[in-house]
Structures are given as structure tokens and as C-alpha cells.
Design an enzyme around this catalytic site. Structure first.
Site, PDB file in Angstrom:
ATOM      1  N   LEU A 102     -11.421 -11.475  28.949  1.00 15.98           N
ATOM      2  CA  LEU A 102     -11.334 -10.537  30.066  1.00 15.98           C
ATOM      3  C   LEU A 102     -11.510  -9.076  29.655  1.00 15.98           C
ATOM      4  O   LEU A 102     -11.305  -8.163  30.457  1.00 15.98           O
ATOM      5  CB  LEU A 102     -10.007 -10.733  30.809  1.00 15.98           C
ATOM      6  CG  LEU A 102      -9.817 -12.155  31.354  1.00 15.98           C
ATOM      7  CD1 LEU A 102      -8.464 -12.300  32.014  1.00 15.98           C
ATOM      8  CD2 LEU A 102     -10.933 -12.546  32.302  1.00 15.98           C
ATOM      9  N   CYS A 103     -11.902  -8.842  28.399  1.00 14.27           N
ATOM     10  CA  CYS A 103     -12.171  -7.467  27.946  1.00 14.27           C
ATOM     11  C   CYS A 103     -13.539  -7.017  28.439  1.00 14.27           C
ATOM     12  O   CYS A 103     -14.492  -7.788  28.461  1.00 14.27           O
ATOM     13  CB  CYS A 103     -12.149  -7.395  26.424  1.00 14.27           C
ATOM     14  SG  CYS A 103     -10.520  -7.326  25.735  1.00 14.27           S
ATOM     15  N   HIS A 104     -13.631  -5.749  28.792  1.00 14.23           N
ATOM     16  CA  HIS A 104     -14.909  -5.164  29.198  1.00 14.23           C
ATOM     17  C   HIS A 104     -15.686  -4.735  27.957  1.00 14.23           C
ATOM     18  O   HIS A 104     -15.098  -4.222  27.008  1.00 14.23           O
ATOM     19  CB  HIS A 104     -14.673  -3.922  30.075  1.00 14.23           C
ATOM     20  CG  HIS A 104     -14.032  -4.235  31.379  1.00 14.23           C
ATOM     21  ND1 HIS A 104     -12.666  -4.369  31.513  1.00 14.23           N
ATOM     22  CD2 HIS A 104     -14.557  -4.436  32.608  1.00 14.23           C
ATOM     23  CE1 HIS A 104     -12.379  -4.642  32.775  1.00 14.23           C
ATOM     24  NE2 HIS A 104     -13.505  -4.691  33.456  1.00 14.23           N
ATOM     25  N   MET A 138      -7.457  -3.169  22.833  1.00 12.07           N
ATOM     26  CA  MET A 138      -7.829  -4.483  22.297  1.00 12.07           C
ATOM     27  C   MET A 138      -8.802  -4.352  21.127  1.00 12.07           C
ATOM     28  O   MET A 138      -8.739  -5.126  20.163  1.00 12.07           O
ATOM     29  CB  MET A 138      -8.424  -5.367  23.393  1.00 12.07           C
ATOM     30  CG  MET A 138      -7.431  -5.734  24.481  1.00 12.07           C
ATOM     31  SD  MET A 138      -5.890  -6.464  23.860  1.00 12.07           S
ATOM     32  CE  MET A 138      -6.476  -7.934  23.058  1.00 12.07           C
ATOM     33  N   GLU A 139      -9.679  -3.372  21.194  1.00 15.15           N
ATOM     34  CA  GLU A 139     -10.634  -3.159  20.099  1.00 15.15           C
ATOM     35  C   GLU A 139      -9.903  -2.741  18.822  1.00 15.15           C
ATOM     36  O   GLU A 139     -10.257  -3.213  17.721  1.00 15.15           O
ATOM     37  CB  GLU A 139     -11.670  -2.115  20.511  1.00 15.15           C
ATOM     38  CG  GLU A 139     -12.675  -2.606  21.518  1.00 15.15           C
ATOM     39  CD  GLU A 139     -12.161  -2.736  22.958  1.00 15.15           C
ATOM     40  OE1 GLU A 139     -12.904  -3.267  23.792  1.00 15.15           O
ATOM     41  OE2 GLU A 139     -11.012  -2.317  23.248  1.00 15.15           O
ATOM     42  N   ASP A 153      -9.373 -14.398   3.647  1.00 19.97           N
ATOM     43  CA  ASP A 153     -10.501 -15.264   3.291  1.00 19.97           C
ATOM     44  C   ASP A 153     -10.987 -15.006   1.873  1.00 19.97           C
ATOM     45  O   ASP A 153     -11.285 -15.936   1.132  1.00 19.97           O
ATOM     46  CB  ASP A 153     -11.647 -15.060   4.286  1.00 19.97           C
ATOM     47  CG  ASP A 153     -12.873 -15.879   3.905  1.00 19.97           C
ATOM     48  OD1 ASP A 153     -12.739 -17.117   3.755  1.00 19.97           O
ATOM     49  OD2 ASP A 153     -13.957 -15.282   3.743  1.00 19.97           O
TER      50      ASP A 153
END
Length: 195
Positions: A102-104, A138-139, A153
Site C-alpha cells: 500500500l506504499c505509494h 517506510m522508505e 547475508d
């Protein structure tokens, strides 16, 4: 018995009714990604003004002493995990809308990722900027998470006990809700920026 999304909808609807959270100035707010019927939706930001926005997120990765020695001496077989993590975090910030449903998609103007050596590992901080109709929290969070995962990793052959943790929003500016700064050690609270 309902399955899939139909099973989730009644719970989401009930939670949407209960989900009143403290927002700026103590105002009651509802979850913006859930409609009145409890269905998930993407927020329409079309009517919001374009403003300069910034978000800062932090997280950490801890590891064993032998793993730290390898990282700090530049002897990790896969290459430099810190520089690779920096690049991975920047790339992740740019790809957030492809990973979080739902992120733009946003035109990022800057992504700065810093890795700071700590006694048991590294602190990771991402600062993301844009001039847009919605924020970049969010970014920034995505950049920190992927940078930490990249270190894991690259070092896991030596230490599978590494711990990624404390990924959190530290601050955000811009937008209708005003400025937010996390108060470390206490409950985070909203702070309106004074003009």
C-alpha cells in the site's frame, strides 16, 4: 468456514472500529489503510499538498567477536559487507512501493545510509528525503532493514547467531501531521513543529 481474505475481513473490520490511536495534538485517528467496511485500501493522496518531507530510521545488527573481526579487518570472503549494505539500503528505499503493497511510489531526492561501529556490531541509520504528497517513513525503515539483512547475508557463513533489531522511526518532518521525534527510553510522542 471462510478462507483467505474473506476470513480476514471481519477481523479487520472489528479492529478498524477499535483502532483509535493517538495522533498529533492527542487527536483520535483511525487506520488510514482500512475503509469503513474493514477492507484494505490504498490511501488517496491526490488532494494533499506537495511538501518537503524527511524521515530518519535506525536499527542495529549484533554479531560475534570473530565475525566483527572479519568485517573490521576487511576479510569477509564475499567482499565488503558495509559498502554492500549501504548500496542495498539505498536500492531498497527506491523499491519500497514494489515490496510494501500500500506504499505509494515516490520520487526520492536523497537517501543517506550510515553504518556506525558499536561494541557488538553496527548501528544503521537511514535518512530519506522527497518533495511529495506523502511521507518517506517506510522508505527509511526499508533501507535500514535491507542494509541489516545484507550484512547478515554476507557474514552468515561465520556467524548465524547475528541479531537484527530495534528497527524504528526516529523522526519525520513535513506533511499535515507535523514533525515527530522519538524520545529514546520513553514512549514516543508527537511534537508539532513550531513555525
Amino acid at each position: 468456514m471462510p478462507t483467505g481474505l474473506s476470513a480476514v475481513a471481519p477481523r479487520a473490520k472489528a479492529e478498524a472500529r477499535r483502532a483509535k490511536v493517538g495522533g498529533p495534538g492527542g487527536k483520535r485517528a483511525t487506520l488510514s489503510h482500512v475503509d469503513a467496511r474493514g477492507r484494505v485500501k490504498m490511501v488517496d493522496v491526490g488532494a494533499k499538498p506537495v511538501t518537503a518531507r524527511e524521515a530518519v530510521a535506525r536499527g542495529s545488527i549484533t554479531m560475534s567477536t570473530p565475525a566483527l573481526r572479519l568485517v573490521r579487518s576487511g576479510r569477509v570472503k564475499k567482499g565488503d559487507p558495509l559498502q554492500t549494505a549501504r548500496l542495498a539500503g539505498i536500492l531498497a528505499a527506491k523499491q519500497t512501493s514494489a515490496l510494501i503493497p500500500l506504499c505509494h511510489p515516490l520520487p526520492l531526492t536523497s537517501v543517506d545510509l550510515e553504518l556506525t561501529s558499536r561494541t557488538r556490531g553496527y548501528e544503521i541509520e537511514a535518512r530519506v528525503r522527497t518533495t511529495a504528497q506523502t511521507g518517506v517513513e517506510m522508505e527509511a525503515l526499508m533501507a535500514v532493514a535491507v542494509a541489516a539483512l545484507t550484512i547478515y547475508d554476507m557474514v552468515k557463513a561465520v556467524d548465524k547467531t547475528m541479531v537484527i533489531g530495534e528497527i524504528r522511526l526516529m523522526s519525520k518532518t513535513g506533511g499535515r501531521s507535523g514533525a515527530y521525534t522519538r524520545q529514546e527510553g520513553r514512549r514516543a510522542g508527537w511534537q508539532k513543529r513550531r513555525l
